[in-house]
Design an enzyme around this catalytic site. Structure first.
Site, PDB file in Angstrom:
ATOM      1  N   ASN A  14      -4.142  -6.700   9.980  1.00  0.00           N
ATOM      2  CA  ASN A  14      -3.681  -6.065   8.741  1.00  0.00           C
ATOM      3  C   ASN A  14      -4.785  -6.187   7.684  1.00  0.00           C
ATOM      4  O   ASN A  14      -5.191  -7.292   7.322  1.00  0.00           O
ATOM      5  CB  ASN A  14      -2.391  -6.760   8.280  1.00  0.00           C
ATOM      6  CG  ASN A  14      -1.839  -6.145   7.011  1.00  0.00           C
ATOM      7  OD1 ASN A  14      -2.587  -5.894   6.072  1.00  0.00           O
ATOM      8  ND2 ASN A  14      -0.553  -5.910   6.962  1.00  0.00           N
ATOM      9  N   HIS A  17      -5.447  -6.741   2.451  1.00  0.00           N
ATOM     10  CA  HIS A  17      -6.025  -7.582   1.400  1.00  0.00           C
ATOM     11  C   HIS A  17      -7.501  -7.322   1.148  1.00  0.00           C
ATOM     12  O   HIS A  17      -8.047  -7.781   0.150  1.00  0.00           O
ATOM     13  CB  HIS A  17      -5.722  -9.052   1.668  1.00  0.00           C
ATOM     14  CG  HIS A  17      -4.246  -9.319   1.512  1.00  0.00           C
ATOM     15  ND1 HIS A  17      -3.544  -8.862   0.414  1.00  0.00           N
ATOM     16  CD2 HIS A  17      -3.334  -9.907   2.320  1.00  0.00           C
ATOM     17  CE1 HIS A  17      -2.267  -9.187   0.554  1.00  0.00           C
ATOM     18  NE2 HIS A  17      -2.111  -9.810   1.709  1.00  0.00           N
ATOM     19  N   HIS A  50      -0.461  -1.223   5.085  1.00  0.00           N
ATOM     20  CA  HIS A  50       0.821  -0.989   4.410  1.00  0.00           C
ATOM     21  C   HIS A  50       0.565  -0.145   3.164  1.00  0.00           C
ATOM     22  O   HIS A  50      -0.048  -0.608   2.210  1.00  0.00           O
ATOM     23  CB  HIS A  50       1.422  -2.359   4.030  1.00  0.00           C
ATOM     24  CG  HIS A  50       2.783  -2.272   3.406  1.00  0.00           C
ATOM     25  ND1 HIS A  50       3.511  -3.397   3.099  1.00  0.00           N
ATOM     26  CD2 HIS A  50       3.551  -1.225   3.025  1.00  0.00           C
ATOM     27  CE1 HIS A  50       4.680  -3.038   2.562  1.00  0.00           C
ATOM     28  NE2 HIS A  50       4.716  -1.727   2.505  1.00  0.00           N
ATOM     29  N   ARG A  52       2.018   0.999   0.101  1.00  0.00           N
ATOM     30  CA  ARG A  52       3.181   0.674  -0.728  1.00  0.00           C
ATOM     31  C   ARG A  52       3.428   1.766  -1.750  1.00  0.00           C
ATOM     32  O   ARG A  52       2.500   2.465  -2.167  1.00  0.00           O
ATOM     33  CB  ARG A  52       2.958  -0.665  -1.454  1.00  0.00           C
ATOM     34  CG  ARG A  52       2.836  -1.856  -0.534  1.00  0.00           C
ATOM     35  CD  ARG A  52       2.717  -3.141  -1.340  1.00  0.00           C
ATOM     36  NE  ARG A  52       3.984  -3.531  -1.905  1.00  0.00           N
ATOM     37  CZ  ARG A  52       4.767  -4.496  -1.415  1.00  0.00           C
ATOM     38  NH1 ARG A  52       4.382  -5.194  -0.365  1.00  0.00           N
ATOM     39  NH2 ARG A  52       5.918  -4.774  -1.980  1.00  0.00           N
ATOM     40  N   ARG A  56      -0.485  -0.733  -4.619  1.00  0.00           N
ATOM     41  CA  ARG A  56      -1.193  -1.877  -5.198  1.00  0.00           C
ATOM     42  C   ARG A  56      -2.432  -2.268  -4.385  1.00  0.00           C
ATOM     43  O   ARG A  56      -3.334  -2.884  -4.901  1.00  0.00           O
ATOM     44  CB  ARG A  56      -0.268  -3.080  -5.363  1.00  0.00           C
ATOM     45  CG  ARG A  56       0.131  -3.758  -4.083  1.00  0.00           C
ATOM     46  CD  ARG A  56       0.853  -5.054  -4.340  1.00  0.00           C
ATOM     47  NE  ARG A  56       2.190  -4.845  -4.860  1.00  0.00           N
ATOM     48  CZ  ARG A  56       3.189  -5.720  -4.663  1.00  0.00           C
ATOM     49  NH1 ARG A  56       2.969  -6.843  -4.006  1.00  0.00           N
ATOM     50  NH2 ARG A  56       4.390  -5.481  -5.131  1.00  0.00           N
ATOM     51  N   GLU A  77       2.480   0.623   8.051  1.00  0.00           N
ATOM     52  CA  GLU A  77       3.686  -0.030   7.515  1.00  0.00           C
ATOM     53  C   GLU A  77       4.116   0.730   6.284  1.00  0.00           C
ATOM     54  O   GLU A  77       3.281   1.038   5.425  1.00  0.00           O
ATOM     55  CB  GLU A  77       3.361  -1.457   7.082  1.00  0.00           C
ATOM     56  CG  GLU A  77       3.306  -2.446   8.194  1.00  0.00           C
ATOM     57  CD  GLU A  77       3.003  -3.839   7.636  1.00  0.00           C
ATOM     58  OE1 GLU A  77       3.140  -4.068   6.416  1.00  0.00           O
ATOM     59  OE2 GLU A  77       2.604  -4.676   8.430  1.00  0.00           O
ATOM     60  N   THR A 108       5.969  -8.694   1.505  1.00  0.00           N
ATOM     61  CA  THR A 108       7.252  -8.337   2.092  1.00  0.00           C
ATOM     62  C   THR A 108       8.108  -9.584   2.243  1.00  0.00           C
ATOM     63  O   THR A 108       7.669 -10.569   2.827  1.00  0.00           O
ATOM     64  CB  THR A 108       7.035  -7.689   3.480  1.00  0.00           C
ATOM     65  OG1 THR A 108       5.982  -6.734   3.365  1.00  0.00           O
ATOM     66  CG2 THR A 108       8.292  -7.028   3.974  1.00  0.00           C
ATOM     67  N   GLU A 158       9.787  -5.473  15.028  1.00  0.00           N
ATOM     68  CA  GLU A 158       8.797  -6.502  14.701  1.00  0.00           C
ATOM     69  C   GLU A 158       9.578  -7.679  14.135  1.00  0.00           C
ATOM     70  O   GLU A 158      10.208  -7.567  13.069  1.00  0.00           O
ATOM     71  CB  GLU A 158       7.772  -5.998  13.680  1.00  0.00           C
ATOM     72  CG  GLU A 158       6.802  -7.107  13.274  1.00  0.00           C
ATOM     73  CD  GLU A 158       5.612  -6.636  12.455  1.00  0.00           C
ATOM     74  OE1 GLU A 158       5.164  -5.485  12.637  1.00  0.00           O
ATOM     75  OE2 GLU A 158       5.130  -7.437  11.634  1.00  0.00           O
ATOM     76  N   HIS A 198       4.005 -11.857  10.070  1.00  0.00           N
ATOM     77  CA  HIS A 198       4.209 -12.352   8.708  1.00  0.00           C
ATOM     78  C   HIS A 198       4.039 -13.867   8.653  1.00  0.00           C
ATOM     79  O   HIS A 198       4.787 -14.600   9.281  1.00  0.00           O
ATOM     80  CB  HIS A 198       5.568 -11.970   8.109  1.00  0.00           C
ATOM     81  CG  HIS A 198       5.470 -11.841   6.624  1.00  0.00           C
ATOM     82  ND1 HIS A 198       5.516 -12.916   5.791  1.00  0.00           N
ATOM     83  CD2 HIS A 198       5.258 -10.766   5.836  1.00  0.00           C
ATOM     84  CE1 HIS A 198       5.355 -12.506   4.554  1.00  0.00           C
ATOM     85  NE2 HIS A 198       5.192 -11.209   4.550  1.00  0.00           N
TER      86      HIS A 198
HETATM   87  N1  PXP Z   1       4.021  -7.573   9.445  1.00  0.00           N
HETATM   88  C1  PXP Z   1       4.622  -7.014   8.376  1.00  0.00           C
HETATM   89  C2  PXP Z   1       5.783  -6.111   8.600  1.00  0.00           C
HETATM   90  C3  PXP Z   1       4.149  -7.249   7.073  1.00  0.00           C
HETATM   91  O1  PXP Z   1       4.766  -6.677   6.019  1.00  0.00           O
HETATM   92  C4  PXP Z   1       3.017  -8.075   6.901  1.00  0.00           C
HETATM   93  C5  PXP Z   1       2.474  -8.295   5.517  1.00  0.00           C
HETATM   94  O2  PXP Z   1       2.012  -7.108   4.985  1.00  0.00           O
HETATM   95  C6  PXP Z   1       2.418  -8.626   8.039  1.00  0.00           C
HETATM   96  C7  PXP Z   1       2.954  -8.387   9.298  1.00  0.00           C
HETATM   97  C8  PXP Z   1       1.217  -9.511   7.942  1.00  0.00           C
HETATM   98  O3  PXP Z   1       1.573 -10.680   7.291  1.00  0.00           O
HETATM   99  P1  PXP Z   1       0.447 -11.716   6.877  1.00  0.00           P
HETATM  100  O4  PXP Z   1      -0.439 -11.032   5.887  1.00  0.00           O
HETATM  101  O5  PXP Z   1       1.212 -12.840   6.294  1.00  0.00           O
HETATM  102  O6  PXP Z   1      -0.296 -12.067   8.134  1.00  0.00           O
END
Ligand code: PXP
Length: 247
Positions: A14, A17, A50, A52, A56, A77, A108, A158, A198
């Site tokens: 992901n 960030h 993601h 949003r 952001r 996402e 999330t 998921e 997550h």
């Molecule tokens: N899966 C989903 C559905 C999420 O919303 C997120 C965070 O955006 C992640 C996985 C990844 O989470 P993390 O950044 O804590 O690894």
């Protein structure tokens, strides 16, 4: 879409960030597209972003460029809104993960309530899957949510690993892992394919990777955090070179 399983799940990186850092200055660096290329060179099996509602971090431009550049698979996402469904139908990611979204949340929080909105989620799943975009539902590992995910005919769930990741001691961590394992068993029996994510980190990922039936782990924050630090020495050395006109 998913590589054949060799016993361990695949890794979806992901990259949100990277965009969070860029948006802190509304500038052009660091570019999440470059991050995705490097993640793939590092062995990522998929790229997750993601988009949003409040934009952001990831922007629509990013998702469009990722669609053109990602060589593995792209997991978008998004919230189950008309705006996002229209964007997904246009950009056609390899799969979509539906997540809950609240403007004021830091990230999330909790899984999507499928059981409480079967008709709406069913409609969104149908629209996307009719366009050959498989849908994954980000849910807590609760029997009612898994049953509801079967009802709306999503291809994937998921499992939300946040409670496992935040467990304060070994006993509660083990309890949360058992909840995830039971969720996997129920989902497999029902024919759902299983992803998870997550809050996973370098230190807590392995037991989740070993859960039966687990296909893909979506991991972001811990990888980007580590990338910032392991790249620091080189970044400073290169700035010293730049200051001498040698970069
Ligand atoms: N899966 C989903 C559905 C999420 O919303 C997120 C965070 O955006 C992640 C996985 C990844 O989470 P993390 O950044 O804590 O690894």
């Amino acid at each position: 879409m998913h590589r054949e399983r060799l016993g361990l799940p695949t890794l979806g990186v992901n990259i949100d960030h990277i965009a969070t850092i860029r948006q802190a200055r509304r500038t052009v660096e660091p570019d999440p597209i470059a991050g995705a290329v490097l993640a793939e060179l590092g062995g990522a099996d998929g790229i997750t972003a993601h988009l949003r509602e409040d934009r952001r971090h990831i922007q629509e431009r990013d998702v469009r460029l990722l669609r053109q550049t990602v060589r593995t698979h792209l997991n978008l996402e998004m919230a189950a809104t008309d705006e996002m469904v229209a964007i997904a139908l246009d950009i056609k990611p390899d799969y979509v993960t539906l997540v809950p979204e609240r403007r004021e949340e830091v990230t999330t929080e909790g899984g999507l309530d499928i059981a409480g909105q079967i008709a709406r989620i069913g409609e969104v799943v149908d629209k996307l899957q009719s366009a050959d975009i498989p849908v994954s539902l980000f849910i807590d590992a609760e029997p009612a949510q898994i049953e509801a995910s079967v009802k709306v005919q999503a291809k994937f769930i998921e499992l939300h690993t946040g409670r496992y990741a935040e467990a304060k001691d070994e006993k509660s961590r083990k309890q949360e892992l058992d909840v995830l394992a039971a969720g996997c068993e129920q989902a497999m029996k029902a024919g759902l394919r299983i992803n998870a994510g997550h809050g996973l980190t370098y230190w807590n990922v392995y037991p989740v990777a070993c859960l039966p039936g687990m296909e893909e782990l979506n991991i972001g924050h811990t990888i980007i955090s580590r990338a910032v630090l392991v790249g620091m020495e080189r970044a400073v050395q290169e700035m010293k070179l730049a200051m001498r006109g040698k970069f």
